[in-house]
Design a protein around this motif. Sequence first.
Motif, PDB file in Angstrom:
ATOM      1  N   GLU A  29      -3.495  22.059  -8.974  1.00 42.13           N
ATOM      2  CA  GLU A  29      -4.056  21.944  -7.633  1.00 42.13           C
ATOM      3  C   GLU A  29      -3.763  20.564  -7.053  1.00 42.13           C
ATOM      4  O   GLU A  29      -3.915  19.545  -7.732  1.00 42.13           O
ATOM      5  N   VAL A  30      -3.336  20.555  -5.789  1.00 38.53           N
ATOM      6  CA  VAL A  30      -3.006  19.309  -5.111  1.00 38.53           C
ATOM      7  C   VAL A  30      -4.062  19.048  -4.037  1.00 38.53           C
ATOM      8  O   VAL A  30      -4.382  19.939  -3.250  1.00 38.53           O
ATOM      9  N   PRO A  31      -4.619  17.845  -3.991  1.00 39.85           N
ATOM     10  CA  PRO A  31      -5.613  17.539  -2.953  1.00 39.85           C
ATOM     11  C   PRO A  31      -5.025  17.684  -1.545  1.00 39.85           C
ATOM     12  O   PRO A  31      -3.817  17.584  -1.352  1.00 39.85           O
ATOM     13  N   ASP A  32      -5.883  17.916  -0.599  1.00 44.50           N
ATOM     14  CA  ASP A  32      -5.474  18.044   0.799  1.00 44.50           C
ATOM     15  C   ASP A  32      -4.743  16.760   1.223  1.00 44.50           C
ATOM     16  O   ASP A  32      -5.303  15.656   1.189  1.00 44.50           O
ATOM     17  N   PRO A  33      -3.469  16.867   1.625  1.00 42.12           N
ATOM     18  CA  PRO A  33      -2.711  15.653   1.962  1.00 42.12           C
ATOM     19  C   PRO A  33      -3.042  15.084   3.338  1.00 42.12           C
ATOM     20  O   PRO A  33      -2.686  13.940   3.638  1.00 42.12           O
ATOM     21  N   GLU A  34      -3.720  15.870   4.180  1.00 43.61           N
ATOM     22  CA  GLU A  34      -3.938  15.414   5.562  1.00 43.61           C
ATOM     23  C   GLU A  34      -4.809  14.161   5.643  1.00 43.61           C
ATOM     24  O   GLU A  34      -4.458  13.212   6.368  1.00 43.61           O
ATOM     25  N   PRO A  74      13.278  14.598   6.755  1.00 43.19           N
ATOM     26  CA  PRO A  74      12.632  13.351   7.178  1.00 43.19           C
ATOM     27  C   PRO A  74      11.713  13.596   8.371  1.00 43.19           C
ATOM     28  O   PRO A  74      11.972  14.479   9.200  1.00 43.19           O
ATOM     29  N   PRO A  75      10.643  12.855   8.486  1.00 43.62           N
ATOM     30  CA  PRO A  75       9.654  13.112   9.537  1.00 43.62           C
ATOM     31  C   PRO A  75      10.150  12.717  10.928  1.00 43.62           C
ATOM     32  O   PRO A  75      10.902  11.764  11.086  1.00 43.62           O
ATOM     33  N   GLU A  76       9.718  13.486  11.910  1.00 41.96           N
ATOM     34  CA  GLU A  76       9.924  13.177  13.322  1.00 41.96           C
ATOM     35  C   GLU A  76       8.577  13.287  14.018  1.00 41.96           C
ATOM     36  O   GLU A  76       7.827  14.241  13.777  1.00 41.96           O
ATOM     37  N   PRO A  77       8.204  12.330  14.855  1.00 41.42           N
ATOM     38  CA  PRO A  77       6.912  12.406  15.551  1.00 41.42           C
ATOM     39  C   PRO A  77       6.759  13.713  16.316  1.00 41.42           C
ATOM     40  O   PRO A  77       7.655  14.153  17.032  1.00 41.42           O
ATOM     41  N   GLY A  78       5.630  14.367  16.105  1.00 39.92           N
ATOM     42  CA  GLY A  78       5.309  15.607  16.783  1.00 39.92           C
ATOM     43  C   GLY A  78       5.877  16.850  16.141  1.00 39.92           C
ATOM     44  O   GLY A  78       5.509  17.967  16.524  1.00 39.92           O
ATOM     45  N   VAL A  79       6.763  16.710  15.171  1.00 37.65           N
ATOM     46  CA  VAL A  79       7.382  17.862  14.513  1.00 37.65           C
ATOM     47  C   VAL A  79       6.632  18.147  13.211  1.00 37.65           C
ATOM     48  O   VAL A  79       6.508  17.264  12.357  1.00 37.65           O
ATOM     49  N   PRO A  80       6.115  19.371  13.043  1.00 33.00           N
ATOM     50  CA  PRO A  80       5.338  19.660  11.827  1.00 33.00           C
ATOM     51  C   PRO A  80       6.225  19.720  10.594  1.00 33.00           C
ATOM     52  O   PRO A  80       7.388  20.114  10.647  1.00 33.00           O
ATOM     53  N   PHE A  81       5.673  19.310   9.471  1.00 33.04           N
ATOM     54  CA  PHE A  81       6.339  19.441   8.175  1.00 33.04           C
ATOM     55  C   PHE A  81       5.286  19.851   7.146  1.00 33.04           C
ATOM     56  O   PHE A  81       4.100  19.546   7.290  1.00 33.04           O
ATOM     57  N   GLU A  82       5.726  20.547   6.122  1.00 36.01           N
ATOM     58  CA  GLU A  82       4.795  21.134   5.150  1.00 36.01           C
ATOM     59  C   GLU A  82       4.714  20.295   3.887  1.00 36.01           C
ATOM     60  O   GLU A  82       5.723  19.881   3.320  1.00 36.01           O
ATOM     61  N   VAL A  83       3.499  20.052   3.437  1.00 34.62           N
ATOM     62  CA  VAL A  83       3.237  19.390   2.161  1.00 34.62           C
ATOM     63  C   VAL A  83       2.123  20.146   1.469  1.00 34.62           C
ATOM     64  O   VAL A  83       1.035  20.336   2.047  1.00 34.62           O
ATOM     65  N   PRO A 131       0.839  -1.214   0.000  1.00 32.98           N
ATOM     66  CA  PRO A 131       0.000   0.000   0.000  1.00 32.98           C
ATOM     67  C   PRO A 131       0.865   1.252   0.000  1.00 32.98           C
ATOM     68  O   PRO A 131       1.829   1.364   0.765  1.00 32.98           O
ATOM     69  N   GLU A 132       0.499   2.204  -0.853  1.00 34.34           N
ATOM     70  CA  GLU A 132       1.296   3.421  -0.997  1.00 34.34           C
ATOM     71  C   GLU A 132       0.384   4.638  -0.947  1.00 34.34           C
ATOM     72  O   GLU A 132      -0.675   4.668  -1.587  1.00 34.34           O
ATOM     73  N   TYR A 133       0.826   5.655  -0.230  1.00 34.87           N
ATOM     74  CA  TYR A 133       0.080   6.910  -0.097  1.00 34.87           C
ATOM     75  C   TYR A 133       0.995   8.036  -0.593  1.00 34.87           C
ATOM     76  O   TYR A 133       2.008   8.346   0.029  1.00 34.87           O
ATOM     77  N   ARG A 134       0.618   8.608  -1.703  1.00 35.09           N
ATOM     78  CA  ARG A 134       1.471   9.614  -2.360  1.00 35.09           C
ATOM     79  C   ARG A 134       0.967  11.005  -2.000  1.00 35.09           C
ATOM     80  O   ARG A 134       0.225  11.630  -2.760  1.00 35.09           O
ATOM     81  N   ILE A 135       1.361  11.477  -0.843  1.00 36.05           N
ATOM     82  CA  ILE A 135       0.866  12.773  -0.364  1.00 36.05           C
ATOM     83  C   ILE A 135       1.529  13.911  -1.149  1.00 36.05           C
ATOM     84  O   ILE A 135       2.709  13.877  -1.469  1.00 36.05           O
ATOM     85  N   GLY A 136       0.726  14.899  -1.480  1.00 36.57           N
ATOM     86  CA  GLY A 136       1.239  16.055  -2.206  1.00 36.57           C
ATOM     87  C   GLY A 136       1.322  15.891  -3.699  1.00 36.57           C
ATOM     88  O   GLY A 136       1.813  16.789  -4.401  1.00 36.57           O
ATOM     89  N   LEU A 137       0.822  14.781  -4.232  1.00 36.55           N
ATOM     90  CA  LEU A 137       0.880  14.553  -5.677  1.00 36.55           C
ATOM     91  C   LEU A 137      -0.433  14.988  -6.324  1.00 36.55           C
ATOM     92  O   LEU A 137      -1.512  14.610  -5.857  1.00 36.55           O
ATOM     93  N   PRO A 138      -0.374  15.766  -7.400  1.00 42.53           N
ATOM     94  CA  PRO A 138      -1.611  16.141  -8.095  1.00 42.53           C
ATOM     95  C   PRO A 138      -2.343  14.910  -8.610  1.00 42.53           C
ATOM     96  O   PRO A 138      -1.726  13.914  -8.988  1.00 42.53           O
ATOM     97  N   THR A 139      -3.641  14.984  -8.631  1.00 42.23           N
ATOM     98  CA  THR A 139      -4.447  13.858  -9.110  1.00 42.23           C
ATOM     99  C   THR A 139      -5.145  14.176 -10.424  1.00 42.23           C
ATOM    100  O   THR A 139      -5.924  13.374 -10.912  1.00 42.23           O
ATOM    101  N   SER A 140      -4.881  15.364 -11.004  1.00 46.49           N
ATOM    102  CA  SER A 140      -5.504  15.720 -12.270  1.00 46.49           C
ATOM    103  C   SER A 140      -4.860  14.929 -13.400  1.00 46.49           C
ATOM    104  O   SER A 140      -3.847  14.247 -13.231  1.00 46.49           O
ATOM    105  N   ASP A 141      -5.473  15.009 -14.577  1.00 46.28           N
ATOM    106  CA  ASP A 141      -4.902  14.343 -15.733  1.00 46.28           C
ATOM    107  C   ASP A 141      -3.606  15.039 -16.153  1.00 46.28           C
ATOM    108  O   ASP A 141      -3.469  16.248 -16.027  1.00 46.28           O
TER     109      ASP A 141
END
Length: 515
Positions: free
Chosen positions: A445-450, A473-482, A426-436
Amino acid sequence: MNEGATDKRAGRLLWVGLGLCVAAGLFMRLSVYGQSIVGDELSTLWIVDNHGLGGVISFVSGDGEISPPFYFVLAWFASKLGGAPELVRLPSLLAGLASLPLYFLIGKRLFSQNAGIVAASVAALSPFLVYFSANGRSYSVMIFLLLVSLLTMLIAAEDGRKRWWAGYALASCLAMYTHYTAAFVLIAQLGWLLLAMPQARRAALISNAAAAAFFLPWLPSYFADSDSPTIPLLEALQGSGFEAKQTAVEQLLFWKIGSGVWTMGDRWDAVLIVAAVFAATVVVVVRLARGRELTRRLREIDPAVVLVALIILSTPIGALILGLFSTDVFGGRNLAGSWVALPLAAGALMAAAGAAWGLVCTVALLIGVGYASVELTDSSKTEIPFSATADYIESEAEPGDAVVNRSHLTPVPLTPLDAYLDPGIPEYRIGLPTSDPPFLPNTVEVPDPEPMLREALMGSDRIFFVTVGDQTPPEPGVPFEVAGKLLRIPRNWTVASRRMTDGIYPVTVTVLERQ
């Protein structure tokens, strides 16, 4: 008897030399061939994997691509040979190898055997030609077809038989169906032929008329490509102004893949190439000037030299003119047509420098050119290591694990990681446009990654979080922007391990586990 034996020995050495050129070219190209697919190659892969043959041509004729269809047709057939994504590069690889003996044959016909073998050697080691012989786009095939067009044109002009004129017309037409910038070289060739060989004018015009007639069905698609909404975006990425044009020429002559800006002074290989060409040029000028005959000899310049010069200059000059009235295509890879003749020019120059100086300058030139190509084979300097990253994830993943992918770098819905990752994970591609497609980063426009990240966290106990380059790279509790939104990994998750694979842009896999 002795002369005959000497000629046979020289002939054998010549063919051995050509064989070594092809072997060296094959080694260099195969060393780059297996590196991870990125950038526009993903467009090629996505098109051929998601369409039938007719659908490939139909898709390419629209806004999804701004290139003619021939390479995509070849890549579609190549992709049917197996499941490896690198198969879309196979037409480029075969064309790049097949070009090497063509450089020899053309160099021999225009100048001499020595010029031909030097031309083939330069082409075998050229970083530009090596890179695009292992790239799933049309440049290598275009160069091959233009070389076929040039060789058949020269033979036809002397031989006069219709089969050679037919081959010239066919190769010219296919070159246009491969990349639009082929037109610059074809125009230069035809102009030279009409002026240098009056006896061949009628046949030349008929052959070019036939090639143009077969290209006519694609003209509506060409005009659509010229007005595509992606053109301004690509022009912006390419850059404008003098510095961008200078960079394009430097990349054409001294191709280098790198994440930073480089100058001539930073690269001893480029300095060595320039020094070798300069020294050979000085030797040739001195030889011509002996006896105070320089002016007369310049007036008697070999038409072959004029042809080679016209081909080299035709693409950059044509691109500049086109940019004044229409699309600005003056970028390093779009100047590829000059490589039809650059090795021929090098071969002619080194041969003209004489045996001793020519040998010294040739060795220096090949060392400089070869070093740049050897650097291409070092994946830690030239590759974004998605293939190795996918191998690592597949070796570590267990049922119930998932991948969160931020490493997009893609003009189509297919990401570089997707080209290699087992689709069963299973793969979740956050921040990737879904348009053609087509789309480029930050242009759609990029769908809401949350919600996608929340779904990944709720459905898994372990996540492989993939970042590329300078993405943190992600750290628990540390915000990152997408995509302009701040996200967080909950504190009930912990970093179990982190693995970075070196490359031109390193790829990092952070393994997150639920506590």
